[in-house]
Motif scaffolding. Structure first.
Motif, mmCIF file in Angstrom:
data_model
loop_
_atom_site.group_PDB
_atom_site.id
_atom_site.type_symbol
_atom_site.label_atom_id
_atom_site.label_comp_id
_atom_site.label_asym_id
_atom_site.label_seq_id
_atom_site.Cartn_x
_atom_site.Cartn_y
_atom_site.Cartn_z
ATOM 1 N N UNK A 167 35.049 17.286 60.320
ATOM 2 C CA UNK A 167 35.538 16.641 59.105
ATOM 3 C C UNK A 167 34.619 15.505 58.667
ATOM 4 N N UNK A 168 34.056 14.793 59.639
ATOM 5 C CA UNK A 168 33.116 13.717 59.303
ATOM 6 C C UNK A 168 31.899 14.268 58.569
ATOM 7 N N UNK A 169 31.456 15.466 58.969
ATOM 8 C CA UNK A 169 30.316 16.088 58.280
ATOM 9 C C UNK A 169 30.664 16.427 56.838
ATOM 10 N N UNK A 170 31.895 16.926 56.617
ATOM 11 C CA UNK A 170 32.313 17.220 55.252
ATOM 12 C C UNK A 170 32.424 15.948 54.423
ATOM 13 N N UNK A 171 32.954 14.888 55.015
ATOM 14 C CA UNK A 171 33.064 13.617 54.299
ATOM 15 C C UNK A 171 31.684 13.100 53.906
ATOM 16 N N UNK A 172 30.712 13.247 54.810
ATOM 17 C CA UNK A 172 29.341 12.823 54.506
ATOM 18 C C UNK A 172 28.758 13.656 53.368
ATOM 19 N N UNK A 173 28.996 14.972 53.391
ATOM 20 C CA UNK A 173 28.497 15.830 52.314
ATOM 21 C C UNK A 173 29.060 15.398 50.958
ATOM 22 N N UNK A 175 30.286 12.384 50.125
ATOM 23 C CA UNK A 175 29.735 11.082 49.730
ATOM 24 C C UNK A 175 28.314 11.239 49.195
ATOM 25 N N UNK A 176 27.511 12.071 49.839
ATOM 26 C CA UNK A 176 26.132 12.289 49.385
ATOM 27 C C UNK A 176 26.105 12.919 47.995
ATOM 28 N N UNK A 177 26.984 13.878 47.759
ATOM 29 C CA UNK A 177 27.021 14.528 46.446
ATOM 30 C C UNK A 177 27.497 13.567 45.368
ATOM 31 N N UNK A 178 28.473 12.739 45.691
ATOM 32 C CA UNK A 178 28.955 11.746 44.732
ATOM 33 C C UNK A 178 27.840 10.779 44.350
ATOM 34 N N UNK A 179 27.073 10.342 45.332
ATOM 35 C CA UNK A 179 25.953 9.435 45.064
ATOM 36 C C UNK A 179 24.912 10.128 44.204
ATOM 37 N N UNK A 180 24.616 11.385 44.532
ATOM 38 C CA UNK A 180 23.631 12.146 43.762
ATOM 39 C C UNK A 180 24.039 12.267 42.294
ATOM 40 N N UNK A 181 25.323 12.506 42.052
ATOM 41 C CA UNK A 181 25.804 12.682 40.681
ATOM 42 C C UNK A 181 26.122 11.351 39.997
ATOM 43 N N UNK A 182 26.153 10.269 40.760
ATOM 44 C CA UNK A 182 26.509 8.978 40.178
ATOM 45 C C UNK A 182 27.978 8.888 39.799
ATOM 46 N N UNK A 183 28.815 9.686 40.459
ATOM 47 C CA UNK A 183 30.245 9.727 40.140
ATOM 48 C C UNK A 183 30.990 8.639 40.903
#
Length: 218
Positions: A167-173, A175-183
């Motif tokens: 689950x920690x890996x999914x949470x990291x994915x 967070x990384x995608x949110x940062x990438x999109x600026x959401x």
């Protein structure tokens, strides 16, 4: 986008006071600011977004005009289902957004085979919704993510620890995608009953019924 208004109010030949509003949608804040300025008693009005970035009235109006052609006012309902017997997972999302003065709903589901638990399916459903937002061109905006998984919502807002490695890996994915999109994510926990649309999409995926549709809504 929601903003807070910081107002310096001045009575002619009288006292001056500072006021801060509750959070308002930017369009509402603009209307209030323009009405207050007509009185000529608002000495200054500034707008603060969720990052405490300060906007002038002119900047905020230009921003609101600029986003009209792009998806905005985005709400994402997500849900994941896991079949213990087949080890299959169904991921569903319903995305509501405004664009060019109209409102739309995107419905999407997918069947996946590589997950091991229902909680992983819930995380994967949210991640899949982020991929759809990327395809829609949703970038640098606040987005409401709405789901019925207490585990996912409470872990992502930091209320619950994320101790399981998977689950920690999914949470990291995510967070990384949110940062990438600026959401800027705003997470909301609802009941399964209130999340029936995304739940149905996930169930349909488990039954090999693929849904991909975008429609205008009133």
């Amino acid at each position: 986008m929601d903003v807070r208004m910081e107002i310096v109010y001045h009575v002619p030949k009288g006292p001056q006071a500072n006021f801060t509003s509750d959070g308002l949608h930017a369009s509402q804040a603009i209307l209030i600011a323009e009405d207050m300025l007509k009185t000529k008693r608002a000495k200054s009005i500034a707008f603060l977004d969720s990052y405490n970035t300060e906007w002038t009235l002119k900047e905020l109006k230009e921003y609101m005009i600029g986003i009209q052609t792009e998806p905005h006012n985005v709400k994402v309902y997500f849900d994941g289902g896991f079949d213990l017997g087949t080890k299959n997972s169904g991921l569903g999302c319903a995305i509501y957004y405004d664009q060019n003065g109209k409102s739309f709903r995107l419905r999407k589901n997918v069947l996946v085979h590589e997950l091991d638990t229902n909680n992983e399916a819930e995380y994967a459903a949210l991640h899949n919704a982020l991929l759809e937002l990327d395809l829609l061109g949703v970038h640098h905006l606040p987005v409401k993510f709405i789901g019925d998984s207490q585990v996912v919502i409470n872990q992502l807002i930091g209320e619950w620890p994320c101790l399981e490695e998977s689950l920690a890996k999914w949470a990291d994915r995510i967070d990384e995608k949110l940062i990438q999109l600026g959401i800027q994510p705003q997470y909301h926990l609802i009941s399964r009953k209130d999340n029936r649309e995304a739940d149905r999409l996930a169930s349909q995926a488990l039954n090999n019924i693929e849904i991909i549709s975008t429609s205008e809504v009133n």
